[in-house]
Scaffold this active site. Sequence first.
Site, PDB file in Angstrom:
ATOM      1  N   GLU A 123       0.742  -1.366   0.108  1.00 20.40           N
ATOM      2  CA  GLU A 123      -0.048  -0.162   0.118  1.00 20.40           C
ATOM      3  C   GLU A 123       0.983   1.237   0.027  1.00 20.40           C
ATOM      4  O   GLU A 123       0.251   2.343  -0.559  1.00 20.40           O
ATOM      5  CB  GLU A 123      -1.036   0.007   1.136  1.00 20.40           C
ATOM      6  CG  GLU A 123      -1.967  -1.060   1.425  1.00 20.40           C
ATOM      7  CD  GLU A 123      -1.595  -2.144   2.431  1.00 20.40           C
ATOM      8  OE1 GLU A 123      -2.081  -2.382   3.351  1.00 20.40           O
ATOM      9  OE2 GLU A 123      -0.433  -2.756   2.141  1.00 20.40           O
ATOM     10  N   ASN A 124       2.042   1.057   0.429  1.00 21.80           N
ATOM     11  CA  ASN A 124       2.831   2.219   0.739  1.00 21.80           C
ATOM     12  C   ASN A 124       3.688   2.822  -0.775  1.00 21.80           C
ATOM     13  O   ASN A 124       4.210   4.002  -0.919  1.00 21.80           O
ATOM     14  CB  ASN A 124       3.932   2.252   1.492  1.00 21.80           C
ATOM     15  CG  ASN A 124       4.912   1.198   1.465  1.00 21.80           C
ATOM     16  OD1 ASN A 124       4.524   0.059   0.870  1.00 21.80           O
ATOM     17  ND2 ASN A 124       6.189   1.221   1.643  1.00 21.80           N
TER      18      ASN A 124
END
Length: 207
Positions: free
Chosen positions: A43-44
């Site tokens: 997700e980052n």
Amino acid sequence: MREAIIKRAAKELKEGMYVNLGIGLPTLVANEVSGMNIVFQSENGLLGIGAYPLEGGVDADLINAGKETITVVPGASFFNSADSFAMIRGGHIDLAILGGMEVSQNGDLANWMIPKKLIKGMGGAMDLVHGAKKVIVIMEHCNKYGESKVKKECSLPLTGKGVVHQLITDLAVFEFSNNAMELVELQEGVSLDQVKEKTEAEFEVHL
């Protein structure tokens, strides 16, 4: 115990899949992939996560969503979180493997907070359980007090309702369909009676 869970989860990975691994236990699944073209997403803002780095090969600038140091595979790409969540919400992730605190017999998942305990936030799990094409939860069957984490109803705040497709624990593998929970596989050395004894939820047996 954990090794059995991880190895069983790795069997669900198929050639060419785009996969998101949740924080904690799920991240270890990446180490079980060998000889397959699997693209791991974080997700980052990373597509193309490799295995954990060996000692002496750590790059402090390469981290996953859980702030753990990682490696990347050839062809990996980096982008901002907005693009990362667009991939997730747009249905472009084939499989999400997430940890769990509780799973109910209806496929509800609680995995982001315990009331009165300090948390950093809900992370990306709520997006993943609705955006990924398939959601697998991996966790130990019972908590540290010996109480079942496989519940009739979740007692903790929900991450998503009816979102779990498959549950893999140290005792068994369950699948969910039409609001029914089905026992489809026992872990090696585990009996049906053991699973029944340790499971609060009601389930059908399809071994």
